[in-house]
Design an enzyme around this catalytic site. Structure first.
Site, mmCIF file in Angstrom:
data_model
loop_
_atom_site.group_PDB
_atom_site.id
_atom_site.type_symbol
_atom_site.label_atom_id
_atom_site.label_comp_id
_atom_site.label_asym_id
_atom_site.label_seq_id
_atom_site.Cartn_x
_atom_site.Cartn_y
_atom_site.Cartn_z
ATOM 1 N NE ARG A 12 1.401 21.100 5.621
ATOM 2 C CZ ARG A 12 0.357 21.699 5.011
ATOM 3 N NH1 ARG A 12 -0.221 22.738 5.551
ATOM 4 N NH2 ARG A 12 -0.098 21.245 3.867
ATOM 5 N N GLY A 13 -0.997 19.170 10.518
ATOM 6 C CA GLY A 13 -2.386 18.748 10.694
ATOM 7 C C GLY A 13 -2.530 17.471 11.511
ATOM 8 C CB ALA A 83 0.131 11.611 2.674
ATOM 9 N N GLY A 84 -2.855 13.140 2.481
ATOM 10 C CA GLY A 84 -4.032 13.302 1.630
ATOM 11 C C GLY A 84 -4.195 14.742 1.180
ATOM 12 C CE1 TYR A 147 -9.711 14.102 1.191
ATOM 13 C CE2 TYR A 147 -11.867 13.414 1.984
ATOM 14 C CZ TYR A 147 -10.549 13.767 2.238
ATOM 15 O OH TYR A 147 -10.081 13.775 3.534
ATOM 16 N N PRO A 177 -12.018 9.828 9.999
ATOM 17 C CG PRO A 177 -9.955 10.930 9.966
ATOM 18 C CD PRO A 177 -10.751 9.867 9.251
ATOM 19 N N GLY A 178 -14.101 12.588 10.981
ATOM 20 C CA GLY A 178 -15.065 13.575 10.503
ATOM 21 C C GLY A 178 -14.333 14.865 10.209
ATOM 22 C CE1 TYR A 179 -17.248 16.884 6.783
ATOM 23 C CE2 TYR A 179 -16.075 18.874 6.110
ATOM 24 C CZ TYR A 179 -16.874 17.788 5.802
ATOM 25 O OH TYR A 179 -17.307 17.599 4.506
ATOM 26 C CB ILE A 180 -10.073 17.013 12.037
ATOM 27 C CG1 ILE A 180 -10.663 15.586 12.056
ATOM 28 C CG2 ILE A 180 -9.085 17.208 13.181
ATOM 29 C CD1 ILE A 180 -11.492 15.219 13.268
HETATM 30 N N1 CAA Z 1 -26.144 19.475 -1.247
HETATM 31 C C1 CAA Z 1 -26.914 20.009 -2.236
HETATM 32 N N2 CAA Z 1 -26.617 21.120 -2.878
HETATM 33 C C2 CAA Z 1 -25.495 21.761 -2.534
HETATM 34 C C3 CAA Z 1 -24.657 21.265 -1.499
HETATM 35 C C4 CAA Z 1 -25.039 20.095 -0.851
HETATM 36 N N3 CAA Z 1 -24.297 19.562 0.145
HETATM 37 N N4 CAA Z 1 -23.615 22.102 -1.372
HETATM 38 C C5 CAA Z 1 -23.797 23.097 -2.297
HETATM 39 N N5 CAA Z 1 -24.943 22.869 -2.970
HETATM 40 C C6 CAA Z 1 -25.518 23.694 -4.013
HETATM 41 C C7 CAA Z 1 -25.562 25.139 -3.559
HETATM 42 O O1 CAA Z 1 -26.728 25.389 -2.794
HETATM 43 C C8 CAA Z 1 -25.567 25.889 -4.875
HETATM 44 O O2 CAA Z 1 -26.850 25.844 -5.426
HETATM 45 P P1 CAA Z 1 -27.448 27.161 -6.114
HETATM 46 O O3 CAA Z 1 -26.496 27.494 -7.230
HETATM 47 O O4 CAA Z 1 -28.796 26.699 -6.571
HETATM 48 O O5 CAA Z 1 -27.461 28.199 -5.024
HETATM 49 C C9 CAA Z 1 -24.674 25.021 -5.765
HETATM 50 O O6 CAA Z 1 -24.686 23.706 -5.159
HETATM 51 C C10 CAA Z 1 -23.263 25.508 -5.864
HETATM 52 O O7 CAA Z 1 -22.713 25.599 -4.528
HETATM 53 P P2 CAA Z 1 -21.495 26.540 -4.189
HETATM 54 O O8 CAA Z 1 -21.887 27.981 -4.321
HETATM 55 O O9 CAA Z 1 -20.893 26.122 -2.885
HETATM 56 O O10 CAA Z 1 -20.554 26.168 -5.445
HETATM 57 P P3 CAA Z 1 -19.051 26.369 -5.628
HETATM 58 O O11 CAA Z 1 -18.767 25.914 -7.011
HETATM 59 O O12 CAA Z 1 -18.614 27.715 -5.182
HETATM 60 O O13 CAA Z 1 -18.411 25.337 -4.596
HETATM 61 C C11 CAA Z 1 -17.826 23.296 -3.627
HETATM 62 C C12 CAA Z 1 -18.667 23.975 -4.690
HETATM 63 C C13 CAA Z 1 -16.349 23.540 -3.928
HETATM 64 C C14 CAA Z 1 -18.120 21.820 -3.680
HETATM 65 C C15 CAA Z 1 -18.163 23.881 -2.249
HETATM 66 O O14 CAA Z 1 -19.533 23.746 -2.010
HETATM 67 C C16 CAA Z 1 -17.425 23.184 -1.145
HETATM 68 O O15 CAA Z 1 -16.242 23.421 -0.903
HETATM 69 N N6 CAA Z 1 -18.101 22.289 -0.395
HETATM 70 C C17 CAA Z 1 -17.524 21.588 0.738
HETATM 71 C C18 CAA Z 1 -16.878 20.323 0.302
HETATM 72 C C19 CAA Z 1 -16.326 19.647 1.540
HETATM 73 O O16 CAA Z 1 -17.026 19.402 2.508
HETATM 74 N N7 CAA Z 1 -15.053 19.332 1.516
HETATM 75 C C20 CAA Z 1 -14.439 18.740 2.654
HETATM 76 C C21 CAA Z 1 -13.012 19.179 2.717
HETATM 77 S S1 CAA Z 1 -12.247 18.651 4.229
HETATM 78 C C22 CAA Z 1 -12.072 17.020 4.040
HETATM 79 O O17 CAA Z 1 -12.306 16.463 3.015
HETATM 80 C C23 CAA Z 1 -11.566 16.276 5.242
HETATM 81 C C24 CAA Z 1 -12.445 15.133 5.565
HETATM 82 O O18 CAA Z 1 -12.040 13.995 5.305
HETATM 83 C C25 CAA Z 1 -13.732 15.372 6.222
#
Ligand code: CAA
Length: 240
Positions: A12-13, A83-84, A147, A177-180
Site C-alpha cells: 500500500r501507499g 513499514a510505518g 513518530y 519523504p515530506g508529505y506524500i
Molecule cells: N504548532 C503550534 N501549535 C499548534 C500546532 C503547531 N504545528 N498544531 C496545532 N497547534 C495548536 C492548535 O492551534 C490548538 O491550539 P488552541 O487550542 O489554542 O486553538 C492546539 O494546538 C490543539 O490543536 P488541535 O485542535 O489540532 O488538537 P487535536 O488534539 O485535535 O489534534 C494533532 C492534535 C493530532 C497533533 C493534530 O494537530 C494533528 O493531527 N496534526 C498533524 C500531525 C502531522 O502532521 N502528522 C503527520 C502524519 S503523516 C506522516 O507522518 C508522514 C510523514 O512522514 C510526513
C-alpha cells in the site's frame, strides 16, 4: 541478474509504489504487509508481486518471514524498510502504548529486518538497504513525539549500519519523504493539512512514485559509492 528485494509495508501507499518500481527494474520482489489481507490480495492480482504477511515489530516473525522469502526467491539483495504507522497526538494525551507501538514498528522494524538479512549480504559482498525516514524525523512535528523520535532514530541507524556494511559492498541509505499523497497523510485533519501544504514550496503533496524513483536510484547496481546518505524528497518543505 534478477536481484531479490523485500519491501516492508510493500502493498500500500509508498511501499506499493516502491514494490512496483523495483519489479520494473527487473528484481524479484516480495512485498511484506502486516494487516490488510484484502488490499494485499488486490495488490498481488494487479501487480503480480507476491505478498507475505508478518509484523515487522515482531523480531522472530521477521526472521521467519525472511527465511520463507529466501526459500521462494533466493537470498535477499535489497531491503527497503518502509513499514510505518502513526499514532499522532499531543504529549498530554500520548499514553505509553502509542509511544511504544510507533517505536517498535517504525524503528524496531528496521533493526528486526536488517538483522535477518545483513550478515548474508556481507557474506555475498553485495547489498542495498534503504530506510524510509521522514521530514518529521529531521524537523520534528507538533503531535508526533513518538513518530519524530522513531524516524530520527532511523536516520542514526542508517549512518551507523552504513559504516558496518561499507567494506563488504553493502550500502545503507535513508530517504526522508515530506508529505506524500497516501492514506497516512489523508488521516491528518483537513484544516491542519491545508496549513502544511501551504508551506510546501512546490505547492502540492508528493506522489508515492516520486519516493519510489528515489529508492530505485539508491538500490541501483551502480550505487556502490552512495552510502550513509539521507535523500530528502519533500517539495522543498525542509532543506537540510
Ligand atoms: N504548532 C503550534 N501549535 C499548534 C500546532 C503547531 N504545528 N498544531 C496545532 N497547534 C495548536 C492548535 O492551534 C490548538 O491550539 P488552541 O487550542 O489554542 O486553538 C492546539 O494546538 C490543539 O490543536 P488541535 O485542535 O489540532 O488538537 P487535536 O488534539 O485535535 O489534534 C494533532 C492534535 C493530532 C497533533 C493534530 O494537530 C494533528 O493531527 N496534526 C498533524 C500531525 C502531522 O502532521 N502528522 C503527520 C502524519 S503523516 C506522516 O507522518 C508522514 C510523514 O512522514 C510526513
Amino acid at each position: 541478474m534478477g536481484r531479490v528485494a523485500i519491501v516492508t509495508g510493500g502493498t500500500r501507499g509508498i511501499g506499493e509504489a516502491i514494490s512496483v518500481a523495483l519489479k520494473d527494474m527487473g528484481m524479484k520482489v516480495a512485498a511484506n504487509y502486516a494487516g490488510n489481507d484484502e488490499r494485499a490480495r488486490e495488490f498481488t492480482e494487479r501487480t503480480g508481486i507476491a505478498a507475505y504477511k508478518w509484523d515487522v515489530s515482531d523480531f522472530d516473525a521477521c526472521q521467519e518471514g525472511v527465511k520463507k522469502v529466501e526459500a521462494d526467491l533466493g537470498p535477499v539483495d535489497v531491503l527497503v524498510n518502509n513499514a510505518g504507522i502513526t499514532r499522532d497526538t499531543t504529549m498530554k494525551r500520548m499514553d505509553h502504548q502509542k509511544w511504544q507501538d510507533v517505536i517498535d514498528t517504525n524503528l524496531g522494524g528496521c533493526f528486526n529486518m536488517a538483522k535477518a538479512v545483513f550478515e548474508g549480504m556481507q557474506g555475498r559482498n553485495y547489498g542495498r538497504i534503504v530506510n524510509i525516514g521522514s521530514i518529521n524525523g529531521q524537523a520534528g512535528q507538533y503531535g508526533q513525539v513518538n513518530y519524530a523520535a522513531a524516524k530520527s532514530g532511523i536516520h542514526g541507524f542508517t549512518k551507523a549500519l552504513a559504516q558496518e556494511g561499507a567494506r563488504n559492498g553493502v550500502t545503507v541509505n535513508a530517504i526522508a519523504p515530506g508529505y506524500i499523497d497516501t492514506d497516512m497523510v489523508a488521516a491528518v485533519p483537513e484544516e491542519v493539512l491545508a496549513k502544511i501544504i501551504a508551506k510546501i514550496p512546490v505547492g502540492r503533496l508528493g506522489k508515492a512514485e516520486e519516493i519510489a524513483r528515489a529508492v530505485g536510484f539508491l538500490v541501483d547496481e551502480q550505487g556502490g559509492f552512495i552510502t550513509g546518505s539521507t535523500m530528502s524528497v519533500n517539495g522543498g518543505q525542509h532543506m537540510y
